[in-house]
Design a protein around this motif. Structure first.
Motif, short mmCIF file in Angstrom:
data_model
loop_
_atom_site.label_atom_id
_atom_site.label_comp_id
_atom_site.label_asym_id
_atom_site.label_seq_id
_atom_site.Cartn_x
_atom_site.Cartn_y
_atom_site.Cartn_z
N GLY A 169 21.53 27.71 52.55
CA GLY A 169 22.74 27.82 53.35
C GLY A 169 24.02 27.87 52.54
N GLU A 170 23.92 27.71 51.22
CA GLU A 170 25.11 27.77 50.36
C GLU A 170 25.27 29.19 49.84
N MET A 171 26.48 29.74 49.91
CA MET A 171 26.75 31.10 49.44
C MET A 171 27.34 31.04 48.04
N LEU A 172 26.73 31.78 47.13
CA LEU A 172 27.19 31.83 45.74
C LEU A 172 27.44 33.28 45.35
N LEU A 173 28.52 33.53 44.63
CA LEU A 173 28.84 34.87 44.15
C LEU A 173 28.83 34.84 42.63
N LEU A 174 27.91 35.60 42.01
CA LEU A 174 27.72 35.56 40.57
C LEU A 174 27.92 36.95 39.98
N PRO A 175 28.88 37.16 39.09
CA PRO A 175 29.06 38.44 38.41
C PRO A 175 27.93 38.70 37.42
N GLN A 176 27.63 39.98 37.22
CA GLN A 176 26.59 40.34 36.25
C GLN A 176 27.14 40.22 34.84
N THR A 177 26.30 39.75 33.91
CA THR A 177 26.66 39.62 32.51
C THR A 177 25.66 40.37 31.66
N MET A 178 25.88 40.38 30.34
CA MET A 178 24.99 41.08 29.43
C MET A 178 23.61 40.45 29.44
N SER A 179 22.57 41.29 29.35
CA SER A 179 21.20 40.81 29.32
C SER A 179 20.36 41.73 28.46
N GLY A 180 19.48 41.15 27.66
CA GLY A 180 18.61 41.96 26.82
C GLY A 180 17.49 42.60 27.60
N SER A 181 17.07 41.98 28.71
CA SER A 181 15.98 42.50 29.52
C SER A 181 16.20 42.06 30.96
N GLY A 182 16.02 42.97 31.90
CA GLY A 182 16.29 42.64 33.29
C GLY A 182 17.78 42.53 33.55
N ALA A 183 18.15 41.80 34.60
CA ALA A 183 19.56 41.61 34.96
C ALA A 183 19.87 40.11 34.95
N ARG A 184 21.10 39.78 34.56
CA ARG A 184 21.53 38.38 34.45
C ARG A 184 22.88 38.22 35.15
N TYR A 185 22.99 37.20 35.98
CA TYR A 185 24.22 36.92 36.71
C TYR A 185 24.59 35.45 36.45
N GLU A 186 25.89 35.20 36.27
CA GLU A 186 26.33 33.85 35.95
C GLU A 186 27.61 33.51 36.71
N SER A 187 27.77 32.22 37.04
CA SER A 187 29.01 31.74 37.64
C SER A 187 29.14 30.26 37.34
N GLU A 188 30.37 29.76 37.34
CA GLU A 188 30.60 28.35 37.04
C GLU A 188 31.70 27.81 37.95
N THR A 189 31.46 26.62 38.51
CA THR A 189 32.47 25.93 39.30
C THR A 189 32.96 24.73 38.50
N VAL A 190 33.75 23.89 39.13
CA VAL A 190 34.25 22.70 38.43
C VAL A 190 33.11 21.78 38.00
N SER A 191 32.05 21.74 38.80
CA SER A 191 30.97 20.78 38.52
C SER A 191 29.64 21.42 38.13
#
Length: 226
Positions: A169-191
Motif C-alpha cells: 500500500g506504500e507508493m515509492l518512486l525510484l529513478p533509474q541509475t547505472m547498472s552493469g546488468s539488468g535495470a537498477r532503481y534507487e531512492s532515498e528518504t530522510v530515514s
C-alpha cells in the motif's frame, strides 16, 4: 521496453553530450546537449558536423528545446545519413552550432563509435524498426515473503526512466541509475534507502536505513513477475 540508443561523450569529462534514438520510418532522432549561441534567433540554429576523416562539412537545421529532462538541440535524419558513415571512419567528431564568434563548438571522441553504430543503425532501419515503447509498462511481482509488488515503469522512451512501486500500500518512486546488468532503481528518504533491481522476470527489493554505510541494516526480498 527499452529502445536502442547511441551516445557520445566528451573525453575530458565523460559527460554525455550526444544521444541518438530510433524514430519511425527508418529515422534517427539526435539530441545534442549544447547551450544555445548568443546570436541565435528564435529556437532554430544550424549544426555543422565533420570528423577527422570527413571529405566535407555537413550541415543540418536544428531546433533548440528545453524541458525538465533535456536542454539542447534536436535533429532528425535518415539512418543512412552520411554523418553516420563519417562517424564510423573517424576518431574525432567536430560539432559547431551557430555561426561566428558566438558559435558553440565541441570536440567529441568517436572511440568505439563504429562498433556501436553497426549495432544501432540496423535497429533504426525502416524494416527493422519496432513500435516505439509505451511511456508506461506495468508488471506484478510475487515475492518470497508473501508480499506483492506492483511496478509501473514510466518514461521508458525518455532519458530519465523511473519506476513506481506499490509495496504493502506504500507508493515509492525510484529513478533509474547505472547498472552493469539488468535495470537498477534507487531512492532515498530522510530515514530509508530503497533499491529495486530487475533482470528478465526477476525483481529484488532492498530496504535499508538512510545512514547505513555498509549495508548492515538492509533487508532483501526476491520477487518473480507473474
Amino acid at each position: 521496453v527499452y529502445q536502442p540508443n547511441f551516445s557520445l561523450s566528451v573525453p575530458e569529462t565523460d559527460d554525455i553530450v550526444w544521444s541518438s534514438s530510433c524514430e519511425a520510418g527508418g529515422k534517427v532522432k539526435t539530441q545534442i546537449y549544447f547551450a544555445p549561441p548568443k546570436n541565435m534567433k528564435g529556437n532554430r540554429a544550424s549544426i555543422k558536423f565533420e570528423t577527422d576523416a570527413s571529405a566535407k562539412t555537413l550541415s543540418y537545421p536544428a531546433k533548440y528545446m528545453t524541458t525538465g529532462q533535456f536542454e539542447g538541440f534536436e535533429i532528425t535524419q535518415s539512418a543512412s545519413d552520411p554523418m553516420f558513415a563519417d562517424m564510423k571512419k573517424g576518431k574525432w567528431a567536430y560539432v559547431q552550432i551557430g555561426e561566428g564568434g558566438d558559435a558553440t563548438k565541441m570536440r567529441i571522441s568517436l572511440s568505439n563509435a563504429a562498433k556501436s553504430l553497426n549495432a544501432f543503425l540496423p535497429a533504426c532501419s525502416a524494416k527493422a524498426a519496432a513500435k516505439p515503447a509505451a511511456a508506461t509498462a506495468s508488471a506484478t511481482y510475487a515475492c518470497e515473503d508473501g508480499r506483492t509488488v506492483k511496478a509501473s515503469y514510466m518514461g521508458n522512451d525518455t532519458d530519465t526512466p523511473v519506476v513506481r512501486l506499490n509495496v504493502d500500500g506504500e507508493m515509492l518512486l525510484l529513478p533509474q541509475t547505472m547498472s552493469g546488468s539488468g535495470a537498477r532503481y534507487e531512492s532515498e528518504t530522510v530515514s530509508k534507502k530503497y533499491y529495486w533491481l530487475t533482470k528478465a522476470k526477476e525483481g529484488v527489493f532492498i530496504v535499508g536505513d538512510a545512514n547505513d554505510a555498509d549495508g548492515s541494516t538492509e533487508t532483501t526480498t526476491r520477487c518473480v513477475a507473474r
